[in-house]
Design a protein around this motif. Structure first.
Motif, PDB file in Angstrom:
ATOM      1  N   ALA A  43       0.842  -1.200   0.000  1.00  0.00           N
ATOM      2  CA  ALA A  43       0.000   0.000   0.000  1.00  0.00           C
ATOM      3  C   ALA A  43       0.876   1.248   0.000  1.00  0.00           C
ATOM      4  CB  ALA A  43      -0.916   0.000   1.217  1.00  0.00           C
ATOM      5  N   ARG A  44       0.390   2.282  -0.645  1.00  0.00           N
ATOM      6  CA  ARG A  44       1.114   3.556  -0.724  1.00  0.00           C
ATOM      7  C   ARG A  44       0.126   4.672  -0.438  1.00  0.00           C
ATOM      8  NH1 ARG A  44       5.309   6.261  -3.657  1.00  0.00           N
ATOM      9  NH2 ARG A  44       4.615   8.144  -4.732  1.00  0.00           N
ATOM     10  N   GLY A  45       0.518   5.593   0.417  1.00  0.00           N
ATOM     11  CA  GLY A  45      -0.341   6.726   0.724  1.00  0.00           C
ATOM     12  C   GLY A  45      -0.064   7.891  -0.208  1.00  0.00           C
ATOM     13  N   ASN A  46       0.500   8.966   0.344  1.00  0.00           N
ATOM     14  CA  ASN A  46       0.770  10.151  -0.462  1.00  0.00           C
ATOM     15  C   ASN A  46       2.220  10.214  -0.933  1.00  0.00           C
ATOM     16  OD1 ASN A  46      -0.251  12.512  -1.671  1.00  0.00           O
ATOM     17  ND2 ASN A  46       0.588  13.799  -0.038  1.00  0.00           N
ATOM     18  N   GLY A  47       2.993   9.156  -0.701  1.00  0.00           N
ATOM     19  CA  GLY A  47       4.371   9.124  -1.167  1.00  0.00           C
ATOM     20  C   GLY A  47       5.291  10.103  -0.469  1.00  0.00           C
ATOM     21  N   ARG A  48       4.960  10.491   0.768  1.00  0.00           N
ATOM     22  CA  ARG A  48       5.795  11.459   1.483  1.00  0.00           C
ATOM     23  C   ARG A  48       6.810  10.806   2.418  1.00  0.00           C
ATOM     24  NH1 ARG A  48       4.239  16.971   0.321  1.00  0.00           N
ATOM     25  NH2 ARG A  48       5.841  17.527   1.829  1.00  0.00           N
ATOM     26  N   ALA A  53      10.287   2.584   0.899  1.00  0.00           N
ATOM     27  CA  ALA A  53       9.371   1.938   1.843  1.00  0.00           C
ATOM     28  C   ALA A  53       8.037   1.524   1.230  1.00  0.00           C
ATOM     29  CB  ALA A  53       9.128   2.858   3.033  1.00  0.00           C
ATOM     30  N   SER A  54       7.429   2.333   0.391  1.00  0.00           N
ATOM     31  CA  SER A  54       6.091   2.016  -0.128  1.00  0.00           C
ATOM     32  C   SER A  54       6.131   1.625  -1.602  1.00  0.00           C
ATOM     33  CB  SER A  54       5.153   3.207   0.067  1.00  0.00           C
ATOM     34  OG  SER A  54       5.560   4.301  -0.732  1.00  0.00           O
ATOM     35  N   LEU A  55       7.248   1.054  -2.028  1.00  0.00           N
ATOM     36  CA  LEU A  55       7.402   0.625  -3.419  1.00  0.00           C
ATOM     37  C   LEU A  55       7.427  -0.895  -3.482  1.00  0.00           C
ATOM     38  CD1 LEU A  55      10.241   3.100  -4.465  1.00  0.00           C
ATOM     39  CD2 LEU A  55       7.766   3.457  -4.556  1.00  0.00           C
ATOM     40  N   SER A  56       6.821  -1.450  -4.554  1.00  0.00           N
ATOM     41  CA  SER A  56       6.797  -2.892  -4.756  1.00  0.00           C
ATOM     42  C   SER A  56       6.546  -3.164  -6.229  1.00  0.00           C
ATOM     43  CB  SER A  56       5.709  -3.534  -3.889  1.00  0.00           C
ATOM     44  OG  SER A  56       5.789  -4.937  -3.927  1.00  0.00           O
ATOM     45  N   GLU A  57       6.455  -4.447  -6.584  1.00  0.00           N
ATOM     46  CA  GLU A  57       6.131  -4.792  -7.975  1.00  0.00           C
ATOM     47  C   GLU A  57       4.756  -4.260  -8.341  1.00  0.00           C
ATOM     48  OE1 GLU A  57       8.139  -6.143 -10.283  1.00  0.00           O
ATOM     49  OE2 GLU A  57       9.668  -5.906  -8.715  1.00  0.00           O
ATOM     50  N   HIS A  58       3.819  -4.333  -7.403  1.00  0.00           N
ATOM     51  CA  HIS A  58       2.457  -3.856  -7.608  1.00  0.00           C
ATOM     52  C   HIS A  58       2.090  -2.974  -6.414  1.00  0.00           C
ATOM     53  CE1 HIS A  58       2.305  -6.972 -10.688  1.00  0.00           C
ATOM     54  NE2 HIS A  58       2.705  -7.830  -9.768  1.00  0.00           N
ATOM     55  N   ILE A  59       1.736  -1.744  -6.704  1.00  0.00           N
ATOM     56  CA  ILE A  59       1.489  -0.757  -5.652  1.00  0.00           C
ATOM     57  C   ILE A  59       0.019  -0.373  -5.660  1.00  0.00           C
ATOM     58  CG2 ILE A  59       2.129   1.506  -4.740  1.00  0.00           C
ATOM     59  CD1 ILE A  59       4.722   1.250  -6.456  1.00  0.00           C
ATOM     60  N   PHE A  60      -0.599  -0.448  -4.470  1.00  0.00           N
ATOM     61  CA  PHE A  60      -1.977   0.030  -4.365  1.00  0.00           C
ATOM     62  C   PHE A  60      -1.966   1.391  -3.687  1.00  0.00           C
ATOM     63  CE2 PHE A  60      -5.914   0.737  -2.036  1.00  0.00           C
ATOM     64  CZ  PHE A  60      -6.801   0.728  -3.102  1.00  0.00           C
ATOM     65  N   SER A  61      -2.400   2.411  -4.414  1.00  0.00           N
ATOM     66  CA  SER A  61      -2.481   3.758  -3.867  1.00  0.00           C
ATOM     67  C   SER A  61      -3.817   3.941  -3.146  1.00  0.00           C
ATOM     68  CB  SER A  61      -2.367   4.795  -4.990  1.00  0.00           C
ATOM     69  OG  SER A  61      -2.701   6.078  -4.513  1.00  0.00           O
ATOM     70  N   THR A  62      -3.745   4.456  -1.926  1.00  0.00           N
ATOM     71  CA  THR A  62      -4.965   4.680  -1.137  1.00  0.00           C
ATOM     72  C   THR A  62      -5.553   6.073  -1.345  1.00  0.00           C
ATOM     73  OG1 THR A  62      -3.725   5.471   0.793  1.00  0.00           O
ATOM     74  CG2 THR A  62      -4.135   3.094   0.648  1.00  0.00           C
ATOM     75  N   LYS A  63      -5.068   6.809  -2.340  1.00  0.00           N
ATOM     76  CA  LYS A  63      -5.501   8.199  -2.505  1.00  0.00           C
ATOM     77  C   LYS A  63      -7.008   8.353  -2.694  1.00  0.00           C
ATOM     78  CE  LYS A  63      -1.446  10.777  -4.011  1.00  0.00           C
ATOM     79  NZ  LYS A  63      -0.899  11.673  -5.054  1.00  0.00           N
ATOM     80  N   ARG A  64      -7.649   7.335  -3.282  1.00  0.00           N
ATOM     81  CA  ARG A  64      -9.094   7.445  -3.497  1.00  0.00           C
ATOM     82  C   ARG A  64      -9.897   7.013  -2.277  1.00  0.00           C
ATOM     83  NH1 ARG A  64     -10.550   4.967  -9.308  1.00  0.00           N
ATOM     84  NH2 ARG A  64     -12.613   5.691  -8.631  1.00  0.00           N
ATOM     85  N   LEU A  65      -9.223   6.479  -1.275  1.00  0.00           N
ATOM     86  CA  LEU A  65      -9.884   6.187   0.004  1.00  0.00           C
ATOM     87  C   LEU A  65      -9.764   7.443   0.868  1.00  0.00           C
ATOM     88  CD1 LEU A  65      -8.515   2.581   0.677  1.00  0.00           C
ATOM     89  CD2 LEU A  65     -10.734   3.218  -0.267  1.00  0.00           C
ATOM     90  N   VAL A 427       4.607  -7.360   0.147  1.00  0.00           N
ATOM     91  CA  VAL A 427       6.065  -7.298   0.138  1.00  0.00           C
ATOM     92  C   VAL A 427       6.496  -5.948  -0.433  1.00  0.00           C
ATOM     93  CG1 VAL A 427       8.192  -8.351  -0.725  1.00  0.00           C
ATOM     94  CG2 VAL A 427       6.230  -9.802  -0.192  1.00  0.00           C
ATOM     95  N   SER A 428       7.442  -5.305   0.195  1.00  0.00           N
ATOM     96  CA  SER A 428       7.969  -4.033  -0.321  1.00  0.00           C
ATOM     97  C   SER A 428       9.353  -4.245  -0.910  1.00  0.00           C
ATOM     98  CB  SER A 428       8.046  -2.997   0.801  1.00  0.00           C
ATOM     99  OG  SER A 428       9.030  -3.360   1.745  1.00  0.00           O
ATOM    100  N   LEU A 429       9.774  -3.324  -1.769  1.00  0.00           N
ATOM    101  CA  LEU A 429      11.133  -3.367  -2.289  1.00  0.00           C
ATOM    102  C   LEU A 429      12.143  -3.209  -1.160  1.00  0.00           C
ATOM    103  CD1 LEU A 429      10.910  -1.266  -5.580  1.00  0.00           C
ATOM    104  CD2 LEU A 429      10.645  -3.729  -5.273  1.00  0.00           C
ATOM    105  N   GLN A 430      11.796  -2.431  -0.151  1.00  0.00           N
ATOM    106  CA  GLN A 430      12.668  -2.265   1.014  1.00  0.00           C
ATOM    107  C   GLN A 430      12.901  -3.603   1.703  1.00  0.00           C
ATOM    108  OE1 GLN A 430      11.107  -0.546   4.806  1.00  0.00           O
ATOM    109  NE2 GLN A 430      12.521   1.113   4.347  1.00  0.00           N
ATOM    110  N   GLN A 431      11.810  -4.350   1.901  1.00  0.00           N
ATOM    111  CA  GLN A 431      11.899  -5.655   2.552  1.00  0.00           C
ATOM    112  C   GLN A 431      12.772  -6.612   1.737  1.00  0.00           C
ATOM    113  OE1 GLN A 431       8.187  -7.728   2.627  1.00  0.00           O
ATOM    114  NE2 GLN A 431       8.688  -8.932   4.446  1.00  0.00           N
TER     115      GLN A 431
END
Length: 441
Positions: A43-48, A53-65, A427-431
């Protein structure tokens, strides 16, 4: 599996930049479908946040929540979806006489991100982390099931998710407690310290203050090592305001927000310009102690007054390096860290020192421990990796660790402290980087 919306993605430091699938939905069914049909999701929030930390092969942005659900003004409890920004929460609650119990140095993070990082502020020694005021939240797990998590319901997931960096699932919505305030202003005292001994003494003397933070000139050496300014504050009462402010104590004037329109050339930031900035910042305050009243935005979010300020560091980007060292080793550890930075010439405009109190032992994935934390911004260049390696060695020597929300290149032994979050789905790229580095070390 069809993959679309592949695009370049990075966090606030613009390092690293990756090309990954980025998807945003507000329909629970579509979110569940996205999770079930993909592996290695984060999951990725506002990318701040910084780093990877919030990067992965597939990222779900919560901006519309981004919807508010309820606001209990009688008891000071608000409920909203995870993609709501703290800035949006503040717009709602401050005019009603409430504030966030804990806030980081930017208001442009999401509520979900605040939980996943278990953010801290200038008041950790007095009021702890963001998690202390979370009542409950909804978590979408790897099977697509929605769990209500609190201290009494699914408590294992509740505590693993707090500070868990998104590795337990996607937070959908949350309910949390607010703090009562009389005004939107802070009574602030700024106190100059000539060196590290003085600033540590000031922190000891200031533990009764709710908010404490110090800016440090990290390029000083010798008897001036640790030259700094401590800012301490309390929420102002109405009778403490001037007559004009007291007329509308919970309303702030709208401010002009300038914007950095382009990436600065790489040569602009160097040890000479950093030295000049630090000299001017320290000497702009003529007296040793200055008392004034400032609005909450000035006190808590000084960098938010400039939009896209991250572009100052150029296209190569920057990292923020933040560590904590146990209190008993604090002065010796910080002295060695500042000496290493000064010798490297890789100065930081933004060197911020804070005091952590004891952390809630139940929040075992939270970064803070009782001690001193220093956050530094470094421009990405050819010498940075060596400096980070040197700082890592010092932090490890003195029993500290690194904040995962800021990390992008530190050693695994300082960053691999999360528990109960191993999950093949989230899973994150950081992990992956930490695990890979651990295997190779």
């Amino acid at each position: 599996m069809k993959v679309d919306f592949v695009q370049k993605v990075s966090n606030w430091g613009n390092f690293p930049v990756v090309e990954k699938e980025l998807k945003s939905e507000d329909s629970l069914i579509k979110i569940q479908d996205f999770i079930k049909s993909r592996n290695e999701v984060i999951a990725r929030g506002n990318g701040r946040c910084y780093g990877d930390a919030s990067l992965s092969e597939h990222i779900f942005s919560t901006k519309r929540l981004n919807k508010f659900i309820s606001f209990d003004r009688l008891n000071g409890i608000i409920e909203c979806e995870s993609g709501v920004l703290l800035s949006e929460v503040l717009k709602v609650i401050v005019p009603q006489g409430f504030f966030l119990y804990v806030t980081p140095g930017t208001k442009f993070i999401t509520v979900g991100g605040a939980i996943a990082s278990d953010v801290h502020g200038k008041n950790h020694h007095a009021e702890g982390c963001f998690s202390e005021y979370i009542i409950d939240f909804s978590l979408l797990n790897e099977t697509g099931e929605v769990l209500r998590c609190s201290r009494t319901e699914n408590e294992d997931k509740f505590w693993a998710t707090i500070g868990g960096m998104g590795l337990t699932g996607i937070i959908l919505q949350a309910r949390f407690q607010l703090k009562n305030i009389e005004t939107a202003y802070i009574c602030q005292e700024s106190v100059k310290a000539r060196n590290l001994d003085e600033i540590f003494r000031l922190f000891d003397e200031s533990e009764s203050w709710t908010y404490n933070v110090a800016w440090i000139d990290c390029l000083q050496k010798g008897e001036n090592l640790g030259r700094s300014i401590l800012m301490r504050g309390e929420h102002a009462f109405r009778h403490e305001l001037g007559a004009k402010m007291a007329q509308k104590p919970l309303r702030l004037k709208k401010k002009f927000i300038p914007r950095i329109p382009f990436y600065f050339p790489g040569f602009v930031l160097n040890k000479f310009t950093v030295k000049l900035f630090n000299y001017l910042y320290y000497n702009q305050q003529r007296h040793t102690k200055l008392k004034n009243i400032v609005d909450y935005e000035t006190f808590f979010y000084p960098l938010d007054v400039v939009e896209d300020w991250n572009r100052i560091y150029g296209k190569a980007g920057f990292i923020q390096y933040q560590m904590v060292i146990p209190k008993e080793n604090g002065k010796a550890g910080m002295r060695k860290i500042l000496e290493t930075i000064a010798a490297s010439g890789n100065g930081s405009f933004l060197a911020v020192l804070k005091l952590f109190g004891k952390n809630n032992p139940l929040a075992y994935n939270s970064f803070p421990m009782e001690g001193y934390t220093l956050a530094l911004d470094f421009k990405v260049n050819s010498k940075l990796k060596k400096l980070v390696s040197q700082l890592d060695e010092i932090v490890e020597e003195y029993g500290g660790r690194i904040y995962l929300t800021k990390d992008s290149m530190s050693k695994p032994s300082l960053t691999n402290y999360l528990q109960n979050v191993q999950n093949p789905k989230f899973v994150s790229l950081q992990q992956k980087r930490i695990s890979s580095n651990q295997q190779n070390s």
